[in-house]
Enzyme design. Structure first.
Site, PDB file in Angstrom:
ATOM      1  CG  HIS A 112      -0.349   0.355   2.509  1.00  0.00           C
ATOM      2  ND1 HIS A 112       0.087  -0.599   3.406  1.00  0.00           N
ATOM      3  CD2 HIS A 112      -0.056   1.545   3.078  1.00  0.00           C
ATOM      4  CE1 HIS A 112       0.610  -0.004   4.461  1.00  0.00           C
ATOM      5  NE2 HIS A 112       0.541   1.305   4.293  1.00  0.00           N
TER       6      HIS A 112
ATOM      7  CG  ASP B 156       0.229  -3.971   2.990  1.00  0.00           C
ATOM      8  OD1 ASP B 156       0.287  -3.412   4.099  1.00  0.00           O
ATOM      9  OD2 ASP B 156       0.337  -3.351   1.915  1.00  0.00           O
TER      10      ASP B 156
ATOM     11  CB  SER C  74       3.321   1.349   7.273  1.00  0.00           C
ATOM     12  OG  SER C  74       2.618   0.200   6.945  1.00  0.00           O
TER      13      SER C  74
END
Lengths: 657, 382
Positions: free
Chosen positions: B135, B165, B238
């Site tokens: 993402h 992801d 992230s």
């Protein structure tokens, strides 16, 4: 004596080794990469780190080095394919070579080596020439010592991040196509720009200054006319409170200037310039400014505004060119979302930069129109289809419909048949449209793609069509439909039509009787007519699909109060249209029909701006307790004999009890 | 003559005392060295009442490095325990900041806003291969990677998988420091965990947060297994690493799953999944998931995490799928694949990682009280 000599030599060697180490340590930048080999030696050095390597070889005059060591040191992406093919991707380079072949390609272009790469042991050996000619390196080869040094000075580290931040890196910003340039405060960035770069918004957050430049096609109005119009209608022009204005015809470039407080109570200086047919608006906005005099008195702001010039052609070195025009066209990408959850990029096309995105009047997300005005444009209408045989039958059906429903006084078919547009097989219908005495040529292309039919339309005034057809075709040829998540788009289009579409009156095309029980009226419509969804019992609209033909039936409880109002004030069907259009009264009379007296009003609408050319007829019927209005709206284009008959039949079937 | 006897006497005393000491050694030879209750070795000597343990047993028992350098006369012990700062210092060169502008065609793009996305990544090969979250990079027009030394390079997106992801990007720079991957089997609840990344603003590159491993065998979305930690994970870090006390990467953090479950706890993609993804990305350019074509529902007990295996019930079979070809039916209960028991959808997805499309497996199915063994050949999930 020998011993001393040995010691001194050893000492000298030590010192020189240390010196060279120091030297190279000092020279060794994080950037610079040095790879050292020696012919015949298994030891290679990458920035002084020893690595094991297949020994470089000399073949004739050419030195060969193991490719893997060099490419890994560079950090290049290497794909060892079958049949001895090797693909290297390094920054902008895409290289393909083959073991044993002197021919290789760089970004698909062919090149030749003097010597071919070969395999030695497990390693691919490439000639130094290959490394030297393709990578930004300095290569040294000493044939006596056999030492090979490859130095990569620039490892591609980025220094300019303006592509990320959109910052304006030069003292000025400009547009080479539209010809303007202006000084911008240091540290500004480009926040918004329209697809054709006609609208540019530059913001300097730290200094709270915004500069917007818009280019519009004027109607060749002179500056003083524009000034007068603006000053006499400030609310419409500026949406704010005008504080000061001035016309500076004697300036180097004449301009009109307006200082006002905008809707958000921000201070704005707005200057307008003209150049031939173009009108330039330069709007300087001060955010968070509490000093009301700053906008007029600040020298720096004056400098910025006074730096605006017309005449930038892309040459000046101190201007950052913000133009989005390439080879005379601007590229428009059509993004659409129905509910802001998913975004579709369904098609794109190049258009001439002066063209804007025009309002289409139907708010359907998949209908887009690009052009200057409703006289000249290219539009795309995307329709979901359930059953589809082939584009030829589809196109023929449309041609038949046109023939039946379009008024021959306005519409004449010029040509129809299967063809290609932009590389897509298409059905083309070309016709002449005559509205209000003006002639237009329309090219309607129908393209099938997945679950949709793309209707690509070109409309132009007849004279222009003849002279500009080459440019128009150039644009049409750049139309591209993109691969989409079709399943998802189909679902969204279906929900859209369920929500906003009209209801078909009959299951098939047979005539159906529609009854309004509340107000006790009924009428018969062919099954393919649709009822407008947002109707309530007192006012219902019926439309002939894909035309502008509407029948409206409104009913009111008749009481003493209502009786006081004239029909034109009593019914929304009249009042609303009167508000929207300039209606010319043509006829008012009373007729005897359906067993009672019926009042009939006839109007004519000729609204250029809103593209409405129509006949409007109202029938008013009063019963004991109710008052009815039966409206027929018949656009010129759709008033063929077939339509007139159909509409008359519906009126004939209208009954009140 | 007397001298001789004195000598003999003295010698015998010496011998006896030596013997004695030998005997005393022999007596003490039953000493066991235990470390934290665990018996390690018997290599313990008592000299003058003080116990001495051999270097080898220390090594074995404490899991440390130990050696005796005869020449310098030094016994070297290294406990390998790194301080938090040392852990971060060890991993930092392999952690990169990732920044890019959203593509105009992407969902999140909005004209007038700066449209910039930031995240973190981990270098896993010295020639410039980086793993991060899908993402973070999927909508980036141009991906910019910033190394811990502050230098920036443009990157290419090489492979991406949204269900995991994870994404693989490449910068053309050699000589980088790859991260060391840890072993998922060594991760235990309660272990120290440090998340490194670029939280919130790019100027905070390579910041770190610390916590513990709060859970393993957790699932955020019911699809795959995650590591759960209370080390703070946010949109900036992230894609970055979750490291253990040895400075080894045991997970890749993902903000995507924050919010699933208890507040204050975040999820990290476990290193075995990361390694699986890297293997597939390198071999196939994508993840090749074996596809059966059946939808499952878990047993009621499984959704509560109760320790009973009710298997997975087939609720839907896709037309033309391997499940249909194998004549599986709705309400069949899948109990095991190649003998490996399946209790949850998570088990199913995790076990499927061991297979590739076109592999044939033996499914143990319970159909109306009968146990069947059905062979199925997977196709590929598109």
């Amino acid at each position: 004596m020998n011993n001393l000599k040995k010691k001194v030599t050893a000492l000298i060697v030590c010192i020189s080794m240390i010196a060279s180490l120091l030297g190279s340590a000092l020279a060794a930048d994080d950037d610079k990469l040095t790879i050292s080999f020696k012919i015949g030696s298994e030891k290679a050095y990458v920035n002084l780190f020893e690595v094991k390597a297949e020994p470089p070889q000399l073949k004739g005059n050419a030195a060969f080095v193991p490719a893997k060591v060099v490419l890994e040191a560079f950090g290049a992406e290497t794909i060892w394919k079958e049949h001895g093919k090797v693909n290297i991707i390094y920054r902008d380079l895409d290289i393909e070579f083959r073991i044993g072949s002197t021919y290789y390609t760089v970004n698909q272009e062919g090149k030749e080596l003097d010597d071919a790469p070969f395999i030695s042991g497990q390693s691919t050996m490439v000639p130094l020439q290959f490394i030297e000619e393709n990578f930004d390196v300095t290569v040294e080869f000493d044939s006596e010592t056999g030492n090979i040094t490859i130095v990569l000075e620039d490892d591609g580290a980025l220094t300019d991040f303006s592509f990320l931040t959109n910052s304006i890196g030069k003292p000025k910003a400009g547009n080479s196509y539209f010809g303007w340039s202006i000084k911008v405060p240091n540290g500004s960035r480009l926040v918004d720009i329209s697809f054709n770069s006609k609208y540019t918004y530059i913001l300097n957050e730290h200094r709270a200054i915004g500069i917007e430049i818009s280019v519009d096609e004027g109607e060749n109005k002179s500056l003083d006319v524009i000034y007068d119009e603006a000053v006499s209608n400030t609310q419409k022009f500026f949406d704010g409170m005008l504080i000061d204005s001035g016309l500076f015809l004697g300036a180097q470039i004449p301009y009109a200037e307006f200082i006002y407080l905008n809707f958000y109570e921000e201070w704005v200086m707005h200057r307008i310039y003209t150049n031939g047919n173009r009108v330039y608006s330069v709007i300087l906005t001060l955010y968070y400014e509490t000093d009301p005099n700053r906008i007029s008195n600040d020298k720096y702001l004056k400098e910025i505004m006074n730096s605006f010039s017309l005449g930038y052609d892309g040459e000046a070195k101190d201007v950052q060119d913000l133009s989005k025009v390439a080879y005379g066209f601007a590229r428009y990408e059509n993004y659409v979302h129905f509910d802001y959850l998913k975004k579709y990029f369904n098609w794109e096309i190049n258009v001439i930069p002066e063209w804007n995105v025009l309002a289409t009047g139907d708010n359907y997300p998949l209908h887009t129109r690009l052009g200057l005005n409703s006289d000249e444009f290219i539009s795309v209408y995307v329709k979901k289809i359930d059953q589809f045989a082939d584009i030829e039958s589809y196109g023929e059906d449309i041609a038949r419909w046109n023939d039946k429903y379009l008024n021959k006084k306005c519409y004449s078919l010029l040509e129809k048949g299967s063809t290609h547009v932009a590389g897509y097989p298409a059905y083309k219908i070309t016709f002449r449209l005559t509205l209000k005495g003006k002639n237009y040529i329309v090219d309607d292309y129908y393209i099938h793609h997945g679950n949709f039919v793309y209707n690509l339309t070109l409309k132009a005034p007849e004279e222009k069509y003849a002279s500009q057809i080459e440019t128009y075709n150039k644009m049409l040829d750049t139309f591209r439909i993109n691969q989409l998540d079709e399943k998802s788009l189909v679902k969204e289009v279906d929900s859209y039509w369920i929500k906003y579409g009209n209801q078909r009156l009959g299951k098939n095309d047979e005539t159906v009787k529609y009854q309004n029980k509340t107000f006790k009226w009924s009428a018969e419509f062919p099954g393919y007519w649709e009822k407008y969804t947002y109707s309530d019992e007192s006012l219902q609209l019926f439309i002939l699909p894909d035309s502008g033909v509407q029948i409206g039936i409104e009913a009111l409880e008749l009481n003493e109060y209502i009786r006081k109002f004239d029909y034109t004030e009593r019914f929304s069907l009249v009042a609303l249209l009167m508000y929207k259009y300039d209606m010319k009264e043509m006829e008012k009379k009373t007729i005897y029909a359906k067993g009672t007296n019926i009042t009939m009003y006839r109007y004519r609408i000729d609204d250029d701006e809103q593209e409405a050319f129509a006949d409007l007829k109202y029938y008013f019927i009063d019963t004991k307790d109710k008052s009815y209005c039966f409206m027929i709206y018949l656009p010129d284009l759709f008033s063929s004999d077939a339509v007139r008959d159909e509409v008359e039949r519906i009126w004939d079937s209208f009954n009140v009890s | 003559m007397i001298k001789k006897s004195i000598v003999v006497f003295l010698v015998s005393i010496a011998v006896i005392s030596v013997l004695f000491s030998i005997v005393s050694y022999a007596e003490e030879r039953n000493i066991t060295l235990k470390v934290n209750g665990r018996a390690v070795s018997q290599d313990v000597m008592i000299i003058d009442g003080t116990p001495y343990v051999s270097l080898d047993s220390l090594k074995k028992g404490l899991g440390i490095e130990a050696d005796y350098d005869k020449e310098s006369g030094v016994v070297n012990l290294e406990d390998g325990v790194l301080s938090d700062a040392e852990i971060i210092g060890k991993v930092s060169p392999s952690v990169v900041g990732i920044i890019g502008k959203l593509k105009v065609s992407s969902q999140g793009y909005s004209p007038g806003s700066d449209n910039i996305v930031i995240g973190t990544g981990v270098i896993y090969k010295s020639t410039g291969y980086i793993i991060t979250n899908a993402h973070v990079v999927k909508d980036m027009e141009k991906i910019v990677v910033v190394l811990s030394n502050g230098k920036a390079y443009t990157a290419r997106l090489k492979a991406i998988d949204e269900p995991f992801d994870l994404a693989m990007i490449k910068i053309d720079k050699g000589g980088l420091t790859p991260a060391v991957f840890g072993n998922i089997d060594e991760v235990a609840v309660g272990d120290k965990a440090i998340a490194i990344g670029t939280p919130l603003s790019f100027s905070f590159r390579n910041s770190a947060t610390k916590g513990i491993i709060s859970g393993i065998n957790r699932s955020a979305d019911g699809e795959y297994r995650f590591i759960q930690t209370d080390a703070a994970i946010n949109s900036g870090n992230s894609g970055g690493p979750l490291v253990n006390s040895k400075g080894e990467v045991i997970g890749i953090n993902s903000i995507k799953y924050v919010g699933f479950g208890v507040e204050g706890l975040s999820f990290s993609i476990p290193i075995d999944t990361v390694q699986y993804a890297i293997d597939h990305f390198e071999k196939y350019g994508r993840i090749r998931r074996p596809y059966l074509g059946a939808s499952f529902s878990e047993g009621v007990a499984a959704s509560y995490g109760l320790p009973v295996n009710e298997g997975l019930t087939i609720t839907e079979i896709e037309k033309g799928s391997p499940a249909e070809r194998a004549r599986l039916k709705i309400d069949d209960v899948l109990i095991a694949i190649d003998g490996k028991e399946i209790a949850t959808k998570l088990d199913y997805n995790e076990i499927l990682k061991q297979y590739l499309p076109e592999d044939t497996v033996n499914l143990t199915i319970r159909r109306n009280e009968t146990i069947l063994n059905i062979k199925v050949k997977f196709s590929e999930k598109v």
